[in-house]
Design an enzyme around this catalytic site. Structure first.
Site, PDB file in Angstrom:
ATOM      1  N   GLU A  93       0.649  -1.454  -0.162  1.00 37.85           N
ATOM      2  CA  GLU A  93      -0.185   0.054  -0.146  1.00 37.85           C
ATOM      3  C   GLU A  93       0.831   1.439  -0.054  1.00 37.85           C
ATOM      4  O   GLU A  93       0.644   1.928   1.000  1.00 37.85           O
ATOM      5  CB  GLU A  93      -1.120  -0.094   0.818  1.00 37.85           C
ATOM      6  CG  GLU A  93      -2.461   0.747   0.919  1.00 37.85           C
ATOM      7  CD  GLU A  93      -3.249   1.181   2.189  1.00 37.85           C
ATOM      8  OE1 GLU A  93      -2.806   1.558   3.159  1.00 37.85           O
ATOM      9  OE2 GLU A  93      -4.155   0.061   1.971  1.00 37.85           O
ATOM     10  N   GLU A 140      -0.343   9.452   9.519  1.00 38.62           N
ATOM     11  CA  GLU A 140       0.207   9.022   9.084  1.00 38.62           C
ATOM     12  C   GLU A 140       0.244   9.492   7.877  1.00 38.62           C
ATOM     13  O   GLU A 140       1.354   8.716   6.836  1.00 38.62           O
ATOM     14  CB  GLU A 140      -1.873   8.098   8.716  1.00 38.62           C
ATOM     15  CG  GLU A 140      -1.924   7.715   9.626  1.00 38.62           C
ATOM     16  CD  GLU A 140      -3.143   8.120  10.762  1.00 38.62           C
ATOM     17  OE1 GLU A 140      -2.975   9.522  10.403  1.00 38.62           O
ATOM     18  OE2 GLU A 140      -3.327   7.092  11.795  1.00 38.62           O
ATOM     19  N   ARG A 160      -6.960  10.460  14.647  1.00 33.26           N
ATOM     20  CA  ARG A 160      -6.741  11.680  16.083  1.00 33.26           C
ATOM     21  C   ARG A 160      -7.096  12.601  15.549  1.00 33.26           C
ATOM     22  O   ARG A 160      -7.239  14.021  16.402  1.00 33.26           O
ATOM     23  CB  ARG A 160      -5.225  11.290  15.520  1.00 33.26           C
ATOM     24  CG  ARG A 160      -4.279  10.229  16.582  1.00 33.26           C
ATOM     25  CD  ARG A 160      -2.918  10.693  16.673  1.00 33.26           C
ATOM     26  NE  ARG A 160      -2.121   9.986  17.593  1.00 33.26           N
ATOM     27  CZ  ARG A 160      -2.485   8.847  17.932  1.00 33.26           C
ATOM     28  NH1 ARG A 160      -2.960   7.985  16.856  1.00 33.26           N
ATOM     29  NH2 ARG A 160      -1.831   7.718  19.161  1.00 33.26           N
TER      30      ARG A 160
END
Ligand code: UD1
Ligand code: UDP
Length: 374
Positions: free
Chosen positions: A121, A135, A211
């Protein structure tokens, strides 16, 4: 001939779901591969649910999860503990997945040990380092640290090229999430009666855990759900609540005990797939759900302002709605009231894969390493 030693590392629920088909594919070919699995257990219960479903028995379990853990502790523990795993398991290649802190720290640890990394990914980007946080930077780092890049779509291939990653080892493979989804949907028909849903009402499935949505955004989402269920007596909302205390607390406070709102524990993957299939609309900030729902023909409203998964947005089955209460109410109401709009968004499309991504990745590893191993 010596076997190719492949160490697969993952730690959270979505990584486990997306790496499981790959581990299973490696395990099928015992004459070519020695498959070794290390879980960091950045998630504990939510990881174990997936290990059980796919019958994966890790060779190493770092068991790092702490209640309300922070990014520093995940990073340093994974970085340090992986060193010993590499020394013991002696892998030819380490596979990491996506954009979690487990993936970034395991890739860095492998790089320090001079072991080649394959990033599954690879290439997802928003090009905004704070959305999603952390991320976006985790995946940029994981891509930089990796030698082999398994990109799910053409957009992710192009993002890698834009990020100055050498095209020599970029492979477009599809996303392994579709392998997991198709396998699970085919092999399981889960019983959802325990949730207590009313079959004559339309079900809206909600998940939220990011988050950057902690605090006011998640409270705004809950307020939208309250307003929608008060206005529309023919809907029910089901929310499998992520175990993060930053999610549990506001959600239980605002939505606990309310009529036609079902707050339930995180679901095992198979029943969750059944629930996605049976839902009328899906509201989510999850990455994986954005990829799965379009192939089940479900309209998805994304509770974020950006996405690294633009493909289904371009097809029109996924829409970014953000976290403003009134905007969410408006968008859901529009889908409830407007059958044309609903039909347009519920077309079944599959831009993320064909169920064969794991096979392709394993073939590539075999080709790349067969000569090197000798
Ligand atoms: C992590 C990933 C995020 C991914 C998400 C998937 C990072 C920084 N974040 O976020 O990218 O989208 O997983 O769900 O890598 N908890 C439990 N049991 C569990 C799982 C979590 O109790 O099985 C609680 C613990 O208190 C834990 C907290 O949730 O400390 C937060 O877990 P953490 O992995 O740090 O963050 P997530 O929000 O889950
Ligand atoms: N999922 C699950 N049970 C649930 C909620 C989600 O099995 O109760 C699955 C979902 O189908 C998807 C993955 O978990 O494959 C997504 O995980 P999450 O939303 O936690 O993380 P993200 O994809 O946002 O990183």
């Amino acid at each position: 001939m010596a076997r190719i030693r492949v160490l697969t590392v993952f730690g959270t629920r979505p990584e486990a779901i997306k790496m499981a088909p790959l581990v299973k594919e490696l395990e099928k070919q015992t004459d070519i591969f020695k498959s070794i699995v290390c879980v960091t257990a950045q998630h504990r219960q939510m990881l174990d649910q997936v290990l059980k479903l796919f019958r994966i028995y890790p060779d190493y379990d770092l068991n790092i999860m702490k209640p309300n853990q922070d990014l520093w502790s995940i990073t340093t523990e994974v970085l340090m503990l992986m060193k010993e795993v590499f020394e013991k398991s002696k892998p030819d290649i380490v596979l990491v997945h996506g954009d979690t802190t487990t993936s970034m720290a395991a890739a860095l640890s492998a790089f320090y040990a001079r072991i080649p990394v394959g990033h599954v990914e690879a290439g997802l980007r928003t090009f905004n380092k704070f959305y999603p946080f952390p991320e976006e930077i985790n995946r940029v780092f994981a891509d930089s640290l990796s030698t082999y890049h398994f990109a799910p779509t053409e957009t992710s291939v192009q993002n890698l090229i834009k990020s100055s990653i050498s095209s020599e080892h970029i492979y477009k493979t599809g996303n392994t999430v579709i392998d997991a989804l198709l396998h699970t949907v085919e092999n399981n028909r889960a019983d959802l009666t325990y949730i207590g849903l009313n079959p004559s009402l339309k079900t809206i499935l909600l998940t939220s855990h990011r988050r950057e949505n902690f605090g006011d955004p998640i409270r705004n989402i809950c307020k939208a759900v309250l307003e929608l269920t008060e206005k529309n007596k023919d809907i029910q909302v089901v929310y499998p609540v992520h175990l993060n205390p930053n999610v549990q607390e506001p959600v239980n406070e605002l939505l606990g005990g309310k009529e036609r709102i079902h707050l339930i524990a995180p679901m095992e993957y198979a029943p969750f797939c059944t629930l996605m299939k049976e839902s009328h609309i899906i509201m989510t900030d999850s990455g994986g759900v954005q990829e799965e729902a379009p192939s089940l023909g479900k309209p998805v409203l994304v509770l974020r302002t950006t996405t690294e998964r633009p493909e289904a947005v371009e097809y029109g089955t996924v829409k970014l709605v953000g976290t403003d209460t009134q905007k969410i109410v408006e968008e859901v109401q529009n889908l409830l009231d407007n059958p044309q709009e609903y039909k347009k968004m519920s077309e079944s499309i599959n831009p993320y894969g064909d169920g064969l991504a794991s096979k392709r990745i394993v073939e590539i590893i075999q080709k790349e390493f067969a000569a090197k191993i000798g």
